[in-house]
Design a protein around this motif. Structure first.
Motif, short mmCIF file in Angstrom:
data_model
loop_
_atom_site.label_atom_id
_atom_site.label_comp_id
_atom_site.label_asym_id
_atom_site.label_seq_id
_atom_site.Cartn_x
_atom_site.Cartn_y
_atom_site.Cartn_z
N LYS A 4 -7.50 -2.07 -0.78
CA LYS A 4 -7.10 -0.89 0.00
C LYS A 4 -8.35 -0.07 0.29
CE LYS A 4 -4.35 -0.27 -3.41
NZ LYS A 4 -4.51 -1.60 -3.97
N LEU A 6 -9.95 3.32 2.33
CA LEU A 6 -9.77 4.58 3.06
C LEU A 6 -11.02 4.80 3.90
CD1 LEU A 6 -8.50 7.32 3.73
CD2 LEU A 6 -9.47 8.20 1.59
N LYS A 19 -10.38 0.29 11.50
CA LYS A 19 -9.05 -0.20 11.15
C LYS A 19 -8.87 -1.65 11.58
CE LYS A 19 -4.35 1.53 11.00
NZ LYS A 19 -3.45 2.61 11.37
N GLU A 30 -6.48 2.52 5.50
CA GLU A 30 -5.89 3.82 5.80
C GLU A 30 -7.01 4.62 6.44
OE1 GLU A 30 -2.80 5.01 5.37
OE2 GLU A 30 -2.02 3.24 4.36
N VAL A 41 -5.09 12.23 2.53
CA VAL A 41 -4.67 10.82 2.53
C VAL A 41 -4.96 10.19 1.16
CG1 VAL A 41 -5.08 8.54 3.56
CG2 VAL A 41 -4.93 10.57 5.03
N GLU A 44 -2.23 11.19 -1.11
CA GLU A 44 -1.00 10.46 -0.78
C GLU A 44 -1.06 9.03 -1.32
OE1 GLU A 44 -0.36 12.82 3.46
OE2 GLU A 44 -0.64 10.65 3.48
N MET A 45 -2.22 8.39 -1.15
CA MET A 45 -2.38 7.02 -1.65
C MET A 45 -2.22 6.99 -3.17
SD MET A 45 -5.59 5.72 0.74
CE MET A 45 -5.54 3.97 0.26
#
Length: 130
Positions: A4, A6, A19, A30, A41, A44-45
Motif C-alpha cells: 500500500k 500513499l 496512481k 492512495e 488520508v 483514514e488508512m
C-alpha cells in the motif's frame, strides 16, 4: 499481498501518473493533494487497518509542504518507521539534507521513471529490487 503506497502531490497530473504507475506495478495506491490532505488520508488508512507500506511526497505544496508533512508523519509513533520517498523537481543538496533530517528515506527527482520508482519503493519497503 500488494504494498500500500500513499502518494502526496499537489499536481493532479503527477497524482494520476503515480496512481497509474503504482497500480500497474501491482501496488495499492492512495493519493492526496497536499500535506494536510496526506495526513487525513494517512489517518483514514490507519483506521481502516491498511496503513501504507511506503509514502511518496512532493516538497512544494500548498497548505503543508513536504517537509511539514514528513515531520508530522514522523511525530506519529504508528508511522515513524514507514519509508518516505521525496519526489520533487528540486535537487539542491541542502533540501535533500533537510528532508533526510526530517526523516525522509530517499529522494527522486521529477520527472520520474516508473521502473526506477517501483524499484526504489521495493527497496525501501523491504521487498528487495524489482
Amino acid at each position: 499481498m500488494s504494498l500500500k503506497i500513499l502518494a502526496v502531490d499537489d499536481s493532479r497530473t503527477i497524482r494520476d501518473m503515480l496512481k497509474l504507475a503504482l497500480a500497474q506495478a501491482g501496488f495499492a495506491p492512495e493519493v492526496a493533494e497536499d500535506g494536510v490532505h496526506g495526513l487525513e488520508v494517512l489517518e483514514e488508512m490507519a483506521q481502516d487497518g491498511t496503513p501504507p507500506d511506503a509514502i511518496i511526497t512532493d516538497i512544494n505544496m500548498p497548505r503543508m509542504d513536504g517537509f511539514g508533512f514528513i515531520d508530522a508523519v514522523r511525530a506519529k509513533s504508528a508511522h515513524s518507521a514507514v519509508p518516505i520517498l521525496v519526489l520533487s523537481t528540486e535537487s539542491a543538496a541542502e533540501l535533500k539534507a533537510r528532508a533526510r533530517a526530517s526523516g525522509a528515506t530517499g529522494w527522486i527527482v521529477k520527472p520520474f521513471d516508473p521502473v526506477k520508482l517501483v524499484k526504489a519503493i521495493n527497496m525501501v519497503a523491504g521487498k528487495g529490487a524489482a
